[in-house]
Design an enzyme around this catalytic site. Sequence first.
Site, mmCIF file in Angstrom:
data_model
loop_
_atom_site.group_PDB
_atom_site.id
_atom_site.type_symbol
_atom_site.label_atom_id
_atom_site.label_comp_id
_atom_site.label_asym_id
_atom_site.label_seq_id
_atom_site.Cartn_x
_atom_site.Cartn_y
_atom_site.Cartn_z
ATOM 1 N N CYS A 169 0.764 37.858 -4.223
ATOM 2 C CA CYS A 169 -0.022 39.154 -4.609
ATOM 3 C C CYS A 169 -0.945 39.729 -3.204
ATOM 4 C CB CYS A 169 -1.396 38.910 -5.682
ATOM 5 S SG CYS A 169 -2.551 37.621 -4.788
ATOM 6 N N CYS B 110 -3.419 37.374 -9.490
ATOM 7 C CA CYS B 110 -2.161 36.837 -8.987
ATOM 8 C C CYS B 110 -1.358 36.138 -9.947
ATOM 9 C CB CYS B 110 -2.698 35.740 -7.779
ATOM 10 S SG CYS B 110 -1.335 34.969 -7.136
ATOM 11 N N LYS C 3 13.652 -5.580 4.263
ATOM 12 C CA LYS C 3 13.207 -4.418 3.780
ATOM 13 C C LYS C 3 14.419 -3.374 3.686
ATOM 14 C CE LYS C 3 9.061 -3.475 4.828
ATOM 15 N NZ LYS C 3 7.706 -3.215 4.226
ATOM 16 N N CYS D 67 -5.407 30.807 -2.849
ATOM 17 C CA CYS D 67 -5.269 32.346 -3.063
ATOM 18 C C CYS D 67 -6.590 32.548 -3.827
ATOM 19 C CB CYS D 67 -4.207 32.683 -3.721
ATOM 20 S SG CYS D 67 -4.378 34.506 -4.578
ATOM 21 N N LYS E 156 10.893 -7.540 -3.686
ATOM 22 C CA LYS E 156 9.585 -7.548 -3.179
ATOM 23 C C LYS E 156 8.982 -6.131 -3.706
ATOM 24 C CE LYS E 156 7.592 -7.268 1.425
ATOM 25 N NZ LYS E 156 6.667 -6.060 1.470
ATOM 26 N N GLU F 119 13.983 -13.103 -4.406
ATOM 27 C CA GLU F 119 13.044 -12.534 -5.159
ATOM 28 C C GLU F 119 12.847 -10.940 -4.797
ATOM 29 O OE1 GLU F 119 9.214 -14.191 -5.040
ATOM 30 O OE2 GLU F 119 9.613 -16.096 -6.046
ATOM 31 N N ASP G 277 6.593 -3.470 -4.760
ATOM 32 C CA ASP G 277 5.670 -2.463 -3.950
ATOM 33 C C ASP G 277 4.511 -2.002 -4.580
ATOM 34 O OD1 ASP G 277 5.259 -1.075 -1.727
ATOM 35 O OD2 ASP G 277 6.480 0.501 -2.309
ATOM 36 N N CYS H 109 -1.071 35.628 0.389
ATOM 37 C CA CYS H 109 -0.497 35.112 -0.735
ATOM 38 C C CYS H 109 0.793 35.743 -0.718
ATOM 39 C CB CYS H 109 -1.574 35.396 -1.795
ATOM 40 S SG CYS H 109 -0.571 35.020 -3.601
ATOM 41 N N TYR I 267 4.203 -14.443 -7.856
ATOM 42 C CA TYR I 267 5.467 -15.102 -6.796
ATOM 43 C C TYR I 267 4.995 -16.227 -5.976
ATOM 44 C CZ TYR I 267 2.707 -11.760 -3.832
ATOM 45 O OH TYR I 267 1.810 -11.187 -3.081
HETATM 46 S S1 IVH Z 1 5.272 -14.145 -0.755
HETATM 47 C C1 IVH Z 1 2.723 -15.936 2.797
HETATM 48 N N1 IVH Z 1 7.027 -12.808 -2.636
HETATM 49 O O1 IVH Z 1 4.685 -8.632 0.376
HETATM 50 C C2 IVH Z 1 2.898 -14.628 1.801
HETATM 51 N N2 IVH Z 1 5.516 -11.628 -1.510
HETATM 52 O O2 IVH Z 1 3.920 -8.879 3.587
HETATM 53 C C3 IVH Z 1 3.704 -15.108 0.868
HETATM 54 N N3 IVH Z 1 5.012 -9.234 -1.829
HETATM 55 O O3 IVH Z 1 1.331 -9.530 0.900
HETATM 56 C C4 IVH Z 1 4.167 -13.523 0.000
HETATM 57 N N4 IVH Z 1 6.897 -9.180 -3.436
HETATM 58 O O4 IVH Z 1 1.830 -8.560 -1.506
HETATM 59 C C5 IVH Z 1 5.808 -12.626 -1.663
HETATM 60 N N5 IVH Z 1 8.246 -11.701 -4.278
HETATM 61 C C6 IVH Z 1 7.347 -11.721 -3.152
HETATM 62 C C7 IVH Z 1 6.553 -10.371 -2.833
HETATM 63 C C8 IVH Z 1 5.622 -10.496 -1.916
HETATM 64 C C9 IVH Z 1 6.088 -8.479 -2.780
HETATM 65 C C10 IVH Z 1 4.203 -8.558 -0.962
HETATM 66 C C11 IVH Z 1 2.888 -9.497 -0.862
HETATM 67 C C12 IVH Z 1 2.456 -9.719 0.576
HETATM 68 C C13 IVH Z 1 3.434 -8.719 1.104
HETATM 69 C C14 IVH Z 1 4.217 -9.469 2.368
#
Ligand code: IVH
Length: 670
Positions: free
Chosen positions: A412, A433, A315, A427, A115, A113, A117, A409, A224
């Site tokens: 000016c 200015c 990551k 400024c 991740k 999946e 943000d 500045c 998720y």
């Molecule tokens: S599964 C037991 N799936 O990443 C934790 N987390 O440090 C299960 N996050 O706090 C999380 N995308 O907020 C999972 N596809 C994804 C995710 C995801 C983002 C975040 C989530 C979690 C942090 C993990």
Amino acid sequence: MNNSEAKLEIERLSNELNRHNHLYYVESNPEISDYDFDMLLQQLHDLEEQFPEFVSDQSPTKRVGGDITKKFQSVTHKYAMLSLSNSYSKDEIQEWVTRAKKFVEDDLEYVCELKYDGVAIGIQYVDGKLVQAVTRGDGSQGENVTSNVKTIRTIPLQLSNDFPQDFEIRGEIFFPLKNFHALNEKRRESGDPEFANPRNTASGTLKMQDSKVVSERGLDCFLYGIYGADGRADGHFELVEKSSEWGFKVPPSNERYIEKTNSVQGVMDFINYWDEKRKDLPFEIDGVVIKVNNYDQQEILGFTAKSPRWAIAYKFKAERVETILEEVTYQVGRTGAITPVANLKPVQLGGTTVKRASLHNADQIEKLNLHLGDSVYVEKGGEIIPKIVGVNMDARSTSSASVEFLNHCPECNSELIRREGEVQHYCPNELDCPPQVKGKIEHFISRKALNIDGLGAETVDALFAAELIKDIADLFTLTFDDVVNLDRMADKSANNLIDGIAASKEIPFERVLFGLGIRFVGETVAKKLAKAFKNIDELAKASFEDLITVDEIGDKIAMSIQAFFWEDRNKEVVARLKEAGLQMEIVEKEGSSNKFEGLSFVVSGVFETFSRNDLKAAIESNGGKNVGSISAKTSFVVAGDKMGTSKLQKATDLGVKILSEQEFIQLLKD
Ligand code: IVH
């Protein structure tokens, strides 16, 4: 309509709106126009006002917000909200697979999946209704942000089909980049500081007290994890798919947002694909997540104290390069804020050539202990503009000089100031200015202010350079001959410009007021001020007390308005604008007054003389405020026929005065 008819109609409209909401936001396949949707929503809203006893907590009208949360309640999670263990290399992923296989002693399937943000959220549904949404907090306790989460259109308020009776779904709330950029664009226009990155802004938005603001910002969510739906599917991938039948927006597998594979190679392909493609996504991700699919196998693997052994995050490396800091220059913004900018030896980063990085403020320079000629590390992470994250100390020359922040500045030469408690230098020479003066003119002509046709930033630059304009009032003395001699100005554009300036004299007072660029006076505040003081002279004369009695005008805004009108040069510009024929007073519609100033009304029921909307309009045009629900602070309830009994009871209990339609009309006349 009698009670039982109303109840049925509210249910019918709610179901219909939920269906259209899902078609629009989750399936991107609407059946009706936005206008028709709004009309249905309005119908439901009106009916709910008449029959408040039938308003459900899951009503589609909750999407537009309005509930205010003073303090978010702390809630203990039923299932702890753990985090994921992180990895930064493919070797670590391989090690995780080997360990998992050893534990399970069987073949594994993996779900890959994105991740996302953003901010983690746990949402509880009972009998198909969204009942509670809680942030992660410290993992065992979070904050109840239900009213705010209900405004996110892709999160269903009411489920359909064969959903589990009581379960929790987890996901990530995030800011789609398009909405994030639009928000910053709006802030730029009103002179507010821009937000640095979508994640922190999503987090801040989710904790705002006014859910209406949250509704307008356009957050989104991907899901998720599902807890408490045992037996519905053997694996995570299948359960996520199933949840789409209940009404959830699930990550699309045809776009590879989620993928199932039974090989490590499949996992690596997914990582490689997104490492390359993530820059094209309409939202930000900071990696991918790999999960063992089968629930029985997940149970065998179990948890460490902090994270599940059945999942791991990979990551992406924030893209980082090393280059030379050649010079630090300083930019002066429209408000006079000074931003230091690192000028770098050009370097490739994330597909673009980077020559500059923001240094934000003096504290940042000090924290990095920057020297000119340093070899610095530059990253493009969540922030939109690249930033310097560190210095390669081994490469520093002993003779290099440290970067000292400016005292004066760069435009000016005025001595800079730094107000107590603020990180930014300013400024103070607002009126002379050059970038501040040009910025003020650009704001004055911008779309939401005077919106002058044929005039843009480039022409302002040229007019300013030719010394044809020094302030906004000078625009109104420009002639065709003045402008036609400018570089790249043809006869036709010169005519357009002069016509555009003339036409702007019809722009209503509230927009002229906004255009003056008084600090903290954005569009909404300008409207309130125009309504309260009617014309520029009354506003200029207003005392601090007069100002702060206006709804939503606090100390900071009041002081800024007074400071503006104390300055002789501003007074003179305003006088010249008036002289030129700009609208300096509000054009009131017939029948308007200030008599309901400071009063709040709840209108409910059906009326004879007025339609409910006309009645509300009459309240507003006389300075009153319409509110949705009765509280001790409500001044009057205007009660029509068929007003709900529970509303009447509430008004009586709280001692709120109830007016009949005739009494209201009398009040209007008095
Ligand atoms: S599964 C037991 N799936 O990443 C934790 N987390 O440090 C299960 N996050 O706090 C999380 N995308 O907020 C999972 N596809 C994804 C995710 C995801 C983002 C975040 C989530 C979690 C942090 C993990």
